[in-house]
Design a protein around this motif. Structure first.
Motif, mmCIF file in Angstrom:
data_model
loop_
_atom_site.group_PDB
_atom_site.id
_atom_site.type_symbol
_atom_site.label_atom_id
_atom_site.label_comp_id
_atom_site.label_asym_id
_atom_site.label_seq_id
_atom_site.Cartn_x
_atom_site.Cartn_y
_atom_site.Cartn_z
ATOM 1 N N ALA A 176 -12.823 -3.722 -53.142
ATOM 2 C CA ALA A 176 -12.121 -3.613 -54.091
ATOM 3 C C ALA A 176 -10.901 -2.622 -53.978
ATOM 4 O O ALA A 176 -9.706 -2.929 -54.590
ATOM 5 C CB ALA A 176 -12.722 -3.403 -55.381
ATOM 6 N N THR A 322 -6.635 -4.045 -59.048
ATOM 7 C CA THR A 322 -7.958 -3.661 -59.411
ATOM 8 C C THR A 322 -7.852 -2.161 -59.731
ATOM 9 O O THR A 322 -7.807 -1.417 -58.597
ATOM 10 C CB THR A 322 -9.018 -3.996 -58.465
ATOM 11 N N PRO A 350 -13.627 -1.821 -63.202
ATOM 12 C CA PRO A 350 -12.271 -1.965 -63.501
ATOM 13 C C PRO A 350 -12.014 -1.235 -64.813
ATOM 14 O O PRO A 350 -12.764 -1.230 -65.761
ATOM 15 C CB PRO A 350 -12.010 -3.415 -63.663
ATOM 16 N N ARG A 358 -11.355 -8.515 -65.016
ATOM 17 C CA ARG A 358 -12.251 -8.504 -63.923
ATOM 18 C C ARG A 358 -13.535 -7.762 -64.443
ATOM 19 O O ARG A 358 -13.208 -6.504 -64.957
ATOM 20 C CB ARG A 358 -11.515 -7.705 -62.576
ATOM 21 N N THR A 361 -19.007 -5.056 -62.118
ATOM 22 C CA THR A 361 -20.144 -5.605 -61.213
ATOM 23 C C THR A 361 -20.683 -4.421 -60.290
ATOM 24 O O THR A 361 -20.326 -3.445 -59.935
ATOM 25 C CB THR A 361 -19.192 -6.325 -60.001
ATOM 26 N N THR A 388 -23.394 -8.597 -63.497
ATOM 27 C CA THR A 388 -21.951 -8.107 -64.129
ATOM 28 C C THR A 388 -22.079 -7.678 -65.501
ATOM 29 O O THR A 388 -23.411 -7.871 -66.151
ATOM 30 C CB THR A 388 -21.169 -9.618 -63.858
#
Length: 411
Positions: A176, A322, A350, A358, A361, A388
């Motif tokens: 990311a 992100t 995020p 998004r 996670t 998540t």
């Protein structure tokens, strides 16, 4: 189009290997003949850390390769263990050439890749086999500069070779927020300070990533400082995961870095799909590694910001950077029997407008590794769980299990 691309790629690979072998034979033939009469002369071909061809003190070519084959599955959900997807492929096939020309102060480094998973095909039609192409000039062993395409001095796990990782892939936080490769100028300075050591690293690059087309006037500025308060690691172990060297004394490296990409064109700066509009992005990174008697502890923290992370086109489609935070932590124990137990926890969080696009996670992995020749020849296995939105319940949508085995072979 795919058939033509792969056909051209295979042809290019065969031509390249043929040229390398032909060059090796041309260089080797005259010296081998002389060696029969001059037994005290150093051999032309040396096999230790790769395959080296040396003409004299003005030329050296070191040739190495490595490949990674893997098989893995992911499940439909946390409570549904039926197979959602498989990962059965050659993940990496790399050819690396390095050495020096004219003098040992003038060095080069080239790396090519040949597997589909390694060709950076996201958003592209043309395969990109070139990963690294750098020329370095060493003022001293501790101070050198380079120009070309290579890894930015970003987070530690990104800079570590994929062949020296404890797990088959880098963390989802790395995916990311990492900086990856770019084209431009690089500088490195190691500063001994008694038993301590400092390392300064910097780069000014295009900000467009590897093999990019001509960009705009915006550049990427990257700087990194590393502090080794207890002195250097054995065999550069601060950039190799796991304590395979079994450090007899504690060794630690603490580092921080910052990168500002002026007018980023891709969602990850040097990686990802093309944005619909250029926008600035800033990335802060802090990481550490501690090793002692087979134990290894490492951690990374990311913070990425952008004033305009979300871009849209005329039809309303969205592509974004992100923004937010990422954390990755790994703990492992290596035994003299060359078995290793490794664990990993990773978080991607995020923030701002991107949080609606998004989800948060997290991932936890447990792995077992068997080293046959250090990181060059090894078998890796892991199993893990990804969840998540901060909800690790097995029945929650989007959660699932994964397991994978990978074999690596190289010289």
């Amino acid at each position: 189009m795919s058939f033509t691309c792969h056909g051209l790629l295979r042809a290019a690979m065969y031509r390249s290997l043929s040229l390398y072998l032909a060059a090796a034979c041309l260089l080797a033939a005259p010296r081998m003949a002389c060696a029969q009469n001059e037994r005290d002369e150093a051999p032309l071909i040396n096999i230790s850390n790769g395959l080296s061809f040396t003409k004299d003190s003005t030329f050296m070519l070191n040739l190495r390769f490595r490949m990674q084959g893997r098989a893995g599955i992911t499940t439909v959900g946390g409570d549904d263990l039926s197979v959602a997807g498989t990962d059965l492929r050659i993940r990496r096939l790399r050819l690396r050439l390095d050495g020096y020309v004219l003098a040992q102060k003038l060095r080069y480094y080239i790396q090519l890749n040949f597997s589909r998973a390694d060709l950076d095909l996201e958003g592209e039609v043309i395969a990109q086999p070139l990963r690294d192409a750098l020329v370095y000039y060493f003022f001293t062993p501790n101070l050198y500069v380079g120009f070309g395409q290579g890894k930015l001095p970003g987070n530690r796990q990104r800079v570590i070779s994929s062949g020296n990782l404890q797990f088959p892939d880098r963390s989802i936080a790395n995916s990311a927020f990492t900086l990856d490769r770019d084209v431009g100028g690089f500088a490195y300075w190691t500063i001994p300070a008694g038993s301590q050591q400092f390392q300064l690293k910097g780069a000014i690059t295009t900000g467009e990533g590897r093999n990019a087309l001509v960009g705009d006037n915006g550049l990427c500025y990257t700087g990194r400082l590393e502090w080794l308060p207890l002195g250097p690691f054995s065999n550069s172990g601060d950039f190799s995961e796991g304590d395979l060297e079994m450090e007899p004394l504690p060794r630690i490296s603490l580092a921080a870095g910052y990168a500002y990409n002026d007018g980023a064109a891709r969602s990850g700066g040097q990686l990802g799909s093309d944005l619909y509009a250029r926008t600035d992005m800033a990335t802060f990174i802090a990481d550490m590694v501690l090793k002692y008697r087979g134990w290894a502890l490492s951690g990374e923290y990311f913070q990425r910001e952008s004033d305009h992370p979300i871009t849209t086109n005329a039809t309303g489609s969205v592509r974004y950077i992100t923004t937010g935070q990422g954390v990755n932590a790994q703990l492992s124990k290596h035994w003299r029997s060359h078995y290793e137990l490794a664990s990993r926890y990773t978080l991607v969080q995020p923030t701002g407008e991107v949080a609606a696009l998004r989800a948060r996670t997290e991932e936890a992995l447990l792995g077992v590794n068997r080293y046959l020749n250090g990181h060059r020849i090894k078998a890796q296995w892991y199993a893990g769980y990804r969840w998540t939105k901060g909800d690790a319940a097995f029945q929650s949508y989007g959660n699932g299990w994964t397991t994978l085995i990978q074999f690596e072979f190289g010289i």
